[in-house]
Design an enzyme around this catalytic site. Sequence first.
Site, PDB file in Angstrom:
ATOM      1  N   GLY A 114       0.796  -1.224   0.000  1.00 45.25           N
ATOM      2  CA  GLY A 114       0.000   0.000   0.000  1.00 45.25           C
ATOM      3  C   GLY A 114       0.823   1.265   0.000  1.00 45.25           C
ATOM      4  N   GLU A 117      -2.944   6.591  -2.049  1.00 46.97           N
ATOM      5  CA  GLU A 117      -4.116   7.008  -1.259  1.00 46.97           C
ATOM      6  C   GLU A 117      -5.083   7.714  -2.189  1.00 46.97           C
ATOM      7  OE1 GLU A 117      -2.869   9.212   2.204  1.00 46.97           O
ATOM      8  OE2 GLU A 117      -1.608   7.547   2.903  1.00 46.97           O
ATOM      9  N   THR A 148      -4.096  -3.845  -4.437  1.00 45.92           N
ATOM     10  CA  THR A 148      -4.241  -5.206  -4.949  1.00 45.92           C
ATOM     11  C   THR A 148      -4.149  -6.176  -3.764  1.00 45.92           C
ATOM     12  OG1 THR A 148      -3.257  -4.467  -7.016  1.00 45.92           O
ATOM     13  CG2 THR A 148      -3.285  -6.851  -6.635  1.00 45.92           C
ATOM     14  N   GLN A 326      -9.823  -4.690 -33.625  1.00 43.86           N
ATOM     15  CA  GLN A 326     -10.129  -4.228 -34.990  1.00 43.86           C
ATOM     16  C   GLN A 326     -10.055  -5.384 -35.991  1.00 43.86           C
ATOM     17  OE1 GLN A 326     -11.147  -1.196 -35.274  1.00 43.86           O
ATOM     18  NE2 GLN A 326     -11.391  -1.076 -37.486  1.00 43.86           N
ATOM     19  N   GLY A 330     -16.544  -6.940 -35.751  1.00 49.56           N
ATOM     20  CA  GLY A 330     -17.659  -6.947 -34.791  1.00 49.56           C
ATOM     21  C   GLY A 330     -17.506  -8.022 -33.741  1.00 49.56           C
ATOM     22  N   GLU A 353       1.513   1.346 -11.071  1.00 51.48           N
ATOM     23  CA  GLU A 353       2.957   1.470 -10.779  1.00 51.48           C
ATOM     24  C   GLU A 353       3.591   2.642 -11.538  1.00 51.48           C
ATOM     25  OE1 GLU A 353       5.314  -1.913 -10.072  1.00 51.48           O
ATOM     26  OE2 GLU A 353       3.579  -3.207  -9.683  1.00 51.48           O
ATOM     27  N   GLU A 357       2.646   8.991 -18.148  1.00 56.24           N
ATOM     28  CA  GLU A 357       3.142  10.371 -17.993  1.00 56.24           C
ATOM     29  C   GLU A 357       4.241  10.413 -16.932  1.00 56.24           C
ATOM     30  OE1 GLU A 357      -0.057   9.456 -18.040  1.00 56.24           O
ATOM     31  OE2 GLU A 357      -0.782  10.401 -19.872  1.00 56.24           O
TER      32      GLU A 357
END
Length: 370
Positions: A114, A117, A148, A326, A330, A353, A357
């Site tokens: 963890g 937050e 997780t 693709q 369909g 993780e 960016e």
Amino acid sequence: MIRQMVKDFADKEIRPHVMEWDESQEFPVPLFKKAGELGLMGVLVPQEYGGSGLGYFEYVTVLKEIGRVCGSIGLSVAAHNSLCTGHILQFGNEEQKKRWLPKLATAEWIGAWGLTEQNTGSDAGGMLTTAVEDGDQYILNGSKNFITHGKSGDIATVIVRTGEKGDSHGMTAFVVEKGTPGFSAGKKENKLGMRASETTELIFDNCRVPKENLLGKVGEGFVQAMKVLDGGRISIAALSLGIAQGAYDVALKYSKEREQFGRPISSFQAIAFKLADMATEIEAAELLTMQAADLKNRGKKVTKESSFAKYYASEVAVRASTEAVQIFGGYGYTKDFPAEKFYRDSKLCTIGEGTSEIQKLVIAREVLNN
Ligand SMILES: Cc1cc2nc3c(=O)[nH]c(=O)nc-3n(C[C@H](O)[C@H](O)[C@H](O)COP(=O)(O)OP(=O)(O)OC[C@H]3O[C@@H](n4cnc5c(N)ncnc54)[C@H](O)[C@@H]3O)c2cc1C
């Protein structure tokens, strides 16, 4: 041999249940116990602590082969190995390693980690969950988000504030065992993809943790977390590689079977070129991931290279799975065919993780400062 063993495991134990677990968002705990018996839950843990004692090439292979079949299971295996277990392996003292690693490496216990937050994801250093010293214990208060195995985990390594907000040396890592009073799981997320990987909140309400559960020294938690993520990013790159490969495999096969205008769609250059792009990018992603794995195996600094691999491979997973949908037309948009799941699962890889960016920020910092 490891590739074949994991492939057999994934084909036999995971593939038949992929859609059932995805639909029900079931985190299949018994599967992880079986993975533990095969040594897949302590890949990098030395044998003296009950692990497989393997290196990063093998670890990448494990995650790629699992991700090829199910991204969710791959994500959970990665989080358990790299984050919770990896943190204790790197920063635990001898007593702590002996106490927790054998249980984690065999999957007797499932591990959570963890950092994130609700209000601090990319900006993890701004966390608000606190640990206050009280005699031979610390009292934890606050919550962690998007964790997780937050509910099913038997143990969590958490990084919390012990100093001033904004001070990168004001955070400390603790191990918290399930059943500790004041420690509980909160909301479980209902997700786009990775649905068989459990993601929940962790809540600390005057949770008392003994001092012997502190990893390393007070104030080292954030720096430790960044080092853990250097390795963790290799695991997300490997998982991305598996998802990209899985999407490519099914699209390649389908393109040879599906006929339109009296010929297989693979004979149309528009489709063949998509496959060529996918194959090229997957190969490049694999080389970047193996480069990072090689540096890690040799104990070298891997910050830039693991970000290269994580950034590129995760974007490749998204592109390859988008093109796979693709190519299926369909049918790719339905749950009767596997392309849509790769597409949904892949997106997490550009977020967890450290987002794409943030990887670019890390890479830019490394490039500009060297
Ligand atoms: C399925 C799942 C599992 C997860 N598992 C765990 C776990 O086990 N443990 C754990 O601790 N966390 C976990 N996370 C959390 C994950 O690491 C974060 O979601 C991630 O780091 C992004 O944080 P955020 O969601 O708060 O987004 P934000 O940080 O709010 O980002 C929102 C957007 O802003 C962009 N952004 C933010 N800052 C900058 C900047 N400085 N420059 C440019 N762009 C910026 C981001 O790239 C993104 O596009 C998990 C998340 C998910 C979805």
